[in-house]
Design an enzyme around this catalytic site. Structure first.
Site, PDB file in Angstrom:
ATOM      1  N   SER A  88      -3.295  56.951 -30.628  1.00 43.90           N
ATOM      2  CA  SER A  88      -3.880  55.795 -29.960  1.00 43.90           C
ATOM      3  C   SER A  88      -5.391  55.943 -30.004  1.00 43.90           C
ATOM      4  O   SER A  88      -5.911  56.983 -30.407  1.00 43.90           O
ATOM      5  CB  SER A  88      -3.413  55.733 -28.511  1.00 43.90           C
ATOM      6  OG  SER A  88      -4.038  56.767 -27.785  1.00 43.90           O
ATOM      7  N   LYS A  89      -6.068  54.890 -29.575  1.00 46.18           N
ATOM      8  CA  LYS A  89      -7.534  54.934 -29.625  1.00 46.18           C
ATOM      9  C   LYS A  89      -8.071  56.114 -28.829  1.00 46.18           C
ATOM     10  O   LYS A  89      -9.090  56.685 -29.147  1.00 46.18           O
ATOM     11  CB  LYS A  89      -8.105  53.629 -29.075  1.00 46.18           C
ATOM     12  CG  LYS A  89      -8.190  52.581 -30.153  1.00 46.18           C
ATOM     13  CD  LYS A  89      -8.928  51.365 -29.650  1.00 46.18           C
ATOM     14  CE  LYS A  89      -8.312  50.132 -30.272  1.00 46.18           C
ATOM     15  NZ  LYS A  89      -8.205  49.011 -29.362  1.00 46.18           N
ATOM     16  N   ARG A  90      -7.353  56.475 -27.787  1.00 44.24           N
ATOM     17  CA  ARG A  90      -7.815  57.571 -26.941  1.00 44.24           C
ATOM     18  C   ARG A  90      -7.857  58.908 -27.683  1.00 44.24           C
ATOM     19  O   ARG A  90      -8.539  59.832 -27.282  1.00 44.24           O
ATOM     20  CB  ARG A  90      -6.947  57.687 -25.688  1.00 44.24           C
ATOM     21  CG  ARG A  90      -7.747  57.390 -24.438  1.00 44.24           C
ATOM     22  CD  ARG A  90      -6.861  57.335 -23.222  1.00 44.24           C
ATOM     23  NE  ARG A  90      -5.975  56.179 -23.266  1.00 44.24           N
ATOM     24  CZ  ARG A  90      -4.728  56.180 -22.856  1.00 44.24           C
ATOM     25  NH1 ARG A  90      -4.192  57.279 -22.386  1.00 44.24           N
ATOM     26  NH2 ARG A  90      -4.002  55.086 -22.904  1.00 44.24           N
ATOM     27  N   GLY A 123      -9.273  59.395 -30.252  1.00 46.30           N
ATOM     28  CA  GLY A 123     -10.550  59.508 -30.948  1.00 46.30           C
ATOM     29  C   GLY A 123     -10.527  58.947 -32.363  1.00 46.30           C
ATOM     30  O   GLY A 123     -11.525  59.015 -33.074  1.00 46.30           O
TER      31      GLY A 123
END
Ligand code: GLU
Length: 483
Positions: free
Chosen positions: A246-248, A250
């Site tokens: 996911s975007k989290r 990075g």
């Protein structure tokens, strides 16, 4: 043999991340290795989810990575238009064919009624399967009601080029929606029509469509279409390897990596090996090797872990293997990167030959081009003395300032005698270690800080040789002034 025609069919609903680009890359490789065609088709039938500019972003990403498409929205081709919103008449025609053959019907229920069926199924803990074809109840399809497929449920067995042999019971096939009441087709219908019209030999896509595949098989049959090769991509997992990326985690969008100065060929190599290998230990591939060696059958079924550190490493491998002249042209950027290239502003008037020498010195340490300003600025300008470099240095902070001043003065005297060739500087610097009895960690750190205003730099003798005597001594004097 049928010509190989693969397609990448993104919905312009956001930025393209590594997962999307991997699907595109694999489809591109399959086409390239067979001298086939690679098609870009924009699936923009969900108006509510569309994001302005996402179509351009997708095309830029593909071009920036060198994944050129033979046919697409901004290219000619015999099977266009390549934007689904411009193909509504085509879907209508195919839908009518299904209505005429008794394989599609206007939904007799309102949206609220269908929702009630869904809730009933949920309450009974059953999957919601819509199979409500009642010819006597169905209104004539005039486009104002959803059009549903009249399925013929049966068990399926099929071969997925990645997932292998798959099978499902009849229960999973249902009367899914073909055309919505807004006049747009669903993905489920539109992609089947388009893949047929565009003569796609392969459907390479993510796992979210696997559960619906029996429905698609049923529809191929209803339309008398030959089933293309189906290939389902494994998930890409975050760094910890236990959940979807996911975007989290990075992971940036693909254009961001390009803008940061990652090399397209390194990104391509890295992305290709997210879930694929050629059976050897090889970890880095140039694009031609990928074209030659890639096989869908060798894509793994299980999730592939995204590790940005590995991307940095792969990028570094490409950077280190480039001849300087070529590396230099790459630092100038492309139309997908910041105007003026990756050099610090201070390098604006520096001559090309000098910049190439600078590049030669940092090539070993450079991981991606966005680091270039930080690593090279001191070669182009005198930076203000930063006293924290000494107070923050583990070894230097233990020595009192007078002694440091004294050491630097001795160094200056010796360096003044040098002809500033790399060889002579090496001799002088080593001589200084002996005459002062200091360790390199102290003496060289001190000289490095004074001359570069940074705690890390390429080899000291090489750096000073390139800076030259005048600049070196001037900077040492500035440092002496504040010590
Ligand atoms: N439009 C679908 C998506 O963006 C593409 C699926 C496919 O490749 O058929 O997820």
């Amino acid at each position: 043999m049928k010509p190989i025609r693969t397609r990448f069919a993104p919905s312009p609903t956001g930025l393209l991340h590594v997962g999307g680009i991997r699907t595109a890359l694999f489809a591109w490789l399959v086409a390239k290795q067979a001298d086939g065609q690679f098609i870009l088709r924009l699936e923009d039938t969900d108006q509510a989810r569309e994001v302005a500019g996402a179509d351009k972003h997708i095309m830029d990403c593909l071009r920036a990575l060198g994944l050129d498409y033979d046919e697409g929205p901004d290219k000619s081709g015999d099977f266009g238009p390549y934007r689904q919103s411009e193909r509504l008449n085509i879907y209508k025609k195919w839908a009518q064919k299904l209505v005429d053959s008794g394989r599609a019907y206007a939904d007799p229920y309102t949206a609220a009624e269908v929702q009630a069926f869904r809730e009933q199924a949920q309450a009974a803990k059953k999957p919601f399967l819509y199979r409500n074809h009642r010819p006597e109840n169905s209104p004539v399809w005039d486009g104002t009601k959803p059009l549903r497929f009249k399925s013929e449920p049966k068990p399926y067995q099929w071969q997925d080029a990645v997932m292998g042999n798959l099978s499902t019971p009849p229960e999973v096939v249902d009367d899914f929606i073909l055309m919505k009441s807004d006049g747009y087709p669903t993905y489920n219908f539109a992609h089947i029509v388009d893949d047929a019209e565009m003569q796609c030999s392969h459907v390479i896509r993510g796992q979210e469509f696997l559960a619906s595949t029996p429905n698609y098989l049923n529809l191929y049959e209803a339309l008398g279409l030959e089933q293309p090769v189906l290939a389902t991509m494994p998930h890409i997992l975050g760094e910890t390897g236990n959940k979807k990326l996911s975007k989290r985690d990075g992971a940036k969008d693909v254009l961001n990596y390009i803008q940061d100065g990652y090399l397209p060929e390194a990104l391509v190599s890295f992305i290709a090996t997210l879930g694929w290998n050629d059976g050897t230990e090889q970890e880095v591939y140039d694009t031609n090797e990928l074209i030659k060696n890639f096989r869908l059958e060798r894509v793994q079924k299980s999730g592939a872990r995204f590790d940005e550190q590995r991307l940095l490493w792969v990028n570094g491998v490409f950077l280190r293997n480039m001849p300087i002249d070529f590396l230099y042209t790459r630092t100038l950027g492309t139309k997908y990167t910041k105007a003026g290239g990756f050099w610090p502003d201070e390098a604006k008037d520096a001559d090309e030959d000098y910049k190439k020498q600078v590049l030669g010195l940092v090539q070993e340490r450079l991981k991606y081009f966005a680091e270039l300003p930080e690593l090279t600025r001191f070669f182009f300008t005198d930076l203000a003395v930063n006293t924290e470099l000494i107070t923050g240095n583990k070894q230097l902070k233990k020595i009192d300032k007078t002694q440091l001043h004294h050491l630097l003065e001795i160094a200056r005297l010796d360096l003044e005698q040098s002809d500033f060739s790399k060889e002579d500087l090496t001799t002088k610097l080593n001589g200084l270690l002996e005459s002062t009895g200091q360790k390199p960690g102290i003496l060289f750190s001190l000289i490095r800080i004074a001359t570069t205003q940074s705690s890390a730099s390429p080899g000291l003798a090489e750096s000073l040789a390139l800076l030259g005597k005048e600049i070196t001594l001037r900077r040492i004097d500035s440092q002496l002034g504040v010590l």
